[in-house]
Motif scaffolding. Structure first.
Motif, mmCIF file in Angstrom:
data_model
loop_
_atom_site.group_PDB
_atom_site.id
_atom_site.type_symbol
_atom_site.label_atom_id
_atom_site.label_comp_id
_atom_site.label_asym_id
_atom_site.label_seq_id
_atom_site.Cartn_x
_atom_site.Cartn_y
_atom_site.Cartn_z
ATOM 1 N N LEU A 30 0.807 -1.230 0.000
ATOM 2 C CA LEU A 30 0.000 0.000 0.000
ATOM 3 C C LEU A 30 0.834 1.272 0.000
ATOM 4 O O LEU A 30 0.315 2.357 -0.214
ATOM 5 C CB LEU A 30 -0.950 -0.003 1.212
ATOM 6 N N GLY A 31 2.128 1.152 0.253
ATOM 7 C CA GLY A 31 3.015 2.292 0.130
ATOM 8 C C GLY A 31 2.955 3.271 1.283
ATOM 9 O O GLY A 31 2.314 3.033 2.310
ATOM 10 N N PRO A 32 3.617 4.438 1.131
ATOM 11 C CA PRO A 32 3.771 5.386 2.241
ATOM 12 C C PRO A 32 2.528 6.216 2.547
ATOM 13 O O PRO A 32 2.532 6.972 3.527
ATOM 14 C CB PRO A 32 4.906 6.295 1.755
ATOM 15 N N ASP A 33 1.490 6.104 1.751
ATOM 16 C CA ASP A 33 0.312 6.945 1.971
ATOM 17 C C ASP A 33 -0.810 6.243 2.723
ATOM 18 O O ASP A 33 -1.826 6.865 3.021
ATOM 19 C CB ASP A 33 -0.233 7.455 0.624
ATOM 20 N N TRP A 34 -0.660 4.967 3.043
ATOM 21 C CA TRP A 34 -1.743 4.322 3.777
ATOM 22 C C TRP A 34 -1.683 4.764 5.241
ATOM 23 O O TRP A 34 -0.673 5.267 5.728
ATOM 24 C CB TRP A 34 -1.697 2.821 3.593
ATOM 25 N N ALA A 35 -2.777 4.586 5.954
ATOM 26 C CA ALA A 35 -2.920 5.168 7.289
ATOM 27 C C ALA A 35 -1.855 4.694 8.262
ATOM 28 O O ALA A 35 -1.367 5.465 9.097
ATOM 29 C CB ALA A 35 -4.318 4.852 7.837
ATOM 30 N N GLY A 36 -1.455 3.426 8.181
ATOM 31 C CA GLY A 36 -0.438 2.913 9.089
ATOM 32 C C GLY A 36 0.917 3.544 8.858
ATOM 33 O O GLY A 36 1.666 3.810 9.814
ATOM 34 N N ALA A 37 1.266 3.809 7.611
ATOM 35 C CA ALA A 37 2.546 4.448 7.302
ATOM 36 C C ALA A 37 2.563 5.894 7.794
ATOM 37 O O ALA A 37 3.578 6.376 8.319
ATOM 38 C CB ALA A 37 2.807 4.390 5.800
ATOM 39 N N ARG A 38 1.449 6.590 7.645
ATOM 40 C CA ARG A 38 1.388 7.969 8.139
ATOM 41 C C ARG A 38 1.456 7.997 9.661
ATOM 42 O O ARG A 38 2.072 8.901 10.248
ATOM 43 C CB ARG A 38 0.111 8.644 7.643
ATOM 44 N N ALA A 39 0.846 7.014 10.311
ATOM 45 C CA ALA A 39 0.911 6.941 11.770
ATOM 46 C C ALA A 39 2.356 6.723 12.226
ATOM 47 O O ALA A 39 2.790 7.308 13.224
ATOM 48 C CB ALA A 39 0.009 5.831 12.291
ATOM 49 N N ARG A 40 3.093 5.890 11.504
ATOM 50 C CA ARG A 40 4.485 5.640 11.875
ATOM 51 C C ARG A 40 5.282 6.942 11.917
ATOM 52 O O ARG A 40 6.051 7.184 12.861
ATOM 53 C CB ARG A 40 5.147 4.670 10.907
ATOM 54 N N VAL A 41 5.111 7.783 10.924
ATOM 55 C CA VAL A 41 5.855 9.044 10.862
ATOM 56 C C VAL A 41 5.554 9.897 12.092
ATOM 57 O O VAL A 41 6.468 10.440 12.742
ATOM 58 C CB VAL A 41 5.504 9.805 9.569
#
Length: 269
Positions: free
Chosen positions: A244-255
């Motif tokens: 799903l790449g860097p724009d899925w909700a889990g990736a944004r939460a990580r940042v």
């Protein structure tokens, strides 16, 4: 007198304002999901004890967890359960007790440490779509899947390792561009994404709020953020990040979460 948002107020007034803002931020983090005292203790010990020799005093743990709304009684019951299950060990420290993860608890925590604290998603690797033979049972299909796998249809799954020869599986590599919306929902459903979005918003609130001078209160912000991230991240493997790449909700939460962990340092044991 100090200036706050263009207005002048007393130092005591500014202190009260900071306290109220911190309370609102803690409330936002508490709204990210239920807290189980035993699980919070595992997060706390895993984060604060960086070596096997580190210990967290009982009074310090009580103060930190009190900031999260966890009562002394709930903490004692949770510690009793964790000791009984072999996850936590206690040590006498004068009139106080000190706590640390047991060998079992330490090994279990270290096994997922990289996944929890990684500032970036997993290293790119190929993902495969696996399909089982028509005569393969559901149990046989699942047993034949290597690595991390997410079933998406009968005898059909996504996985992060190629199957071995002779498993009866047909596997083809897929790319993120090939993932339709209904598969995305299998990898990260609406409830999981909503939880991640809620955590991202709360973490951004931590970043936007002046940190409290009280290290215990600041630690509560750090640990609440980390605990909800840990709780969500351990629900799934690497496949959502890989596809799903860097724009899925889990990736944004990580940042957002990693920014909080960088900003709010661990309390000095």
């Amino acid at each position: 007198m100090v200036e706050w948002n263009g207005a002048w107020t007393s130092a005591a007034g500014a202190s009260r304002l900071f306290y109220m803002q911190t309370s609102e931020t803690i409330d936002a983090l508490l709204g990210c999901g239920p807290l189980k005292a035993w699980s919070v203790i595992v997060t706390l010990l895993g984060d604060l004890c960086l070596t096997r020799a580190d210990r967290v005093g009982g009074r310090m743990m009580q103060d930190i967890m009190g900031q999260m709304g966890i009562t002394d009684q709930a903490m004692r019951v949770a510690l009793h359960r964790l000791r009984k299950d072999g996850w936590v060990e206690s040590h006498k420290r004068g009139r106080d007790a000190a706590y640390a993860l047991s060998d079992q608890g330490w090994q279990e925590t270290q096994a997922v440490r990289e996944r929890i604290y990684a500032s970036a998603g997993p290293s790119p690797r190929e993902v495969f779509l696996a399909i089982g033979a028509a005569d393969m049972s559901a149990a046989g299909f699942m047993a034949a899947l290597p690595g991390q796998a997410v079933p998406i249809a009968p005898r059909t799954a996504l996985m992060d390792l190629a199957p071995a020869q002779g498993t009866g599986l047909w596997a083809v590599p897929v790319s993120d561009r090939a993932v339709p919306g209904w598969v995305t929902m299998q990898l990260a459903d609406e409830a999981l994404c909503a939880d991640y979005i809620r955590l991202t918003d709360a973490a951004k609130q931590v970043l936007a709020t002046p940190l409290p001078d009280d290290p215990v209160r600041a630690t509560a912000l750090r640990l609440l953020t980390l605990h909800h991230w840990r709780r969500l991240r351990l629900r799934h493997g690497d496949l959502p990040d890989l596809l799903l790449g860097p724009d899925w909700a889990g990736a944004r939460a990580r940042v957002a979460v990693m920014a909080v962990l960088d900003r709010v340092e661990r309390i000095d044991l």
